[in-house]
Design a protein around this motif. Structure first.
Motif, PDB file in Angstrom:
ATOM      1  N   PRO A  14     -42.587 -18.751  32.554  1.00 49.00           N
ATOM      2  CA  PRO A  14     -43.713 -17.712  32.728  1.00 49.00           C
ATOM      3  C   PRO A  14     -44.632 -18.250  33.589  1.00 49.00           C
ATOM      4  N   LYS A  87     -43.771 -12.873  33.434  1.00 48.88           N
ATOM      5  CA  LYS A  87     -44.273 -12.762  31.890  1.00 48.88           C
ATOM      6  C   LYS A  87     -43.057 -12.464  31.018  1.00 48.88           C
ATOM      7  N   TYR A  88     -43.045 -12.989  29.824  1.00 52.42           N
ATOM      8  CA  TYR A  88     -41.887 -12.860  28.889  1.00 52.42           C
ATOM      9  C   TYR A  88     -41.403 -11.498  28.706  1.00 52.42           C
ATOM     10  N   THR A  91     -38.578  -9.872  31.040  1.00 47.45           N
ATOM     11  CA  THR A  91     -37.204 -10.188  30.763  1.00 47.45           C
ATOM     12  C   THR A  91     -36.468  -8.905  30.900  1.00 47.45           C
ATOM     13  N   PHE A 124     -38.525 -17.538  30.097  1.00 47.27           N
ATOM     14  CA  PHE A 124     -38.510 -18.519  29.041  1.00 47.27           C
ATOM     15  C   PHE A 124     -39.299 -19.661  29.276  1.00 47.27           C
TER      16      PHE A 124
END
Length: 125
Positions: A14, A87-88, A91, A124
């Motif tokens: 991140p 950011k997550y 993904t 991650f």
């Protein structure tokens, strides 16, 4: 034959950055809007960004505005997506698409939509 080939995906923490590329062939690249969409496995497509050419430039989804920058090189027939502050929720598998079909991701899921094979981005920690 129209072809789009994405590259540049990978795994990043991140806050990190990645630069995606999409190399095009088989059509007059400078005459076309090129779009990035993304898909989380098991979910629908999400429109990310489109580059409408040198005069209009790029447009962005609210979820990526201020963090992602889309550019194009007409001589190299390539578009880029510089992704900063990842950011997550970024993904996904990222696809480039020939053309612009609006800002609804579902519009890009049809069988006649020309898109590449995708490149995976995993954020991650």
């Amino acid at each position: 034959q129209v072809q789009l080939v994405e590259s540049g995906g990978g795994m990043v923490q991140p806050g990190g950055s990645l630069r995606l590329s999409c190399a095009a062939s088989g059509f007059t690249f400078r005459d076309w809007v090129i779009t990035w969409v993304r898909q989380v496995p098991g979910k629908g497509l999400e429109w990310v960004s489109s580059h409408h050419g040198d005069i209009v430039g790029p447009t962005y989804a609210e979820s990526v505005k201020g963090r992602f920058t889309m550019s194009r090189d007409n001589d190299k027939k390539t578009v880029y997506l510089q992704m900063n502050g990842l950011k997550y929720e970024d993904t996904a598998v990222y696809f480039c698409v020939q053309g612009y079909l609006g800002t609804s991701g579902a519009s890009y899921s049809g069988s006649r939509v020309v898109r590449g094979q995708g490149t995976q981005v995993i954020v991650f920690s």
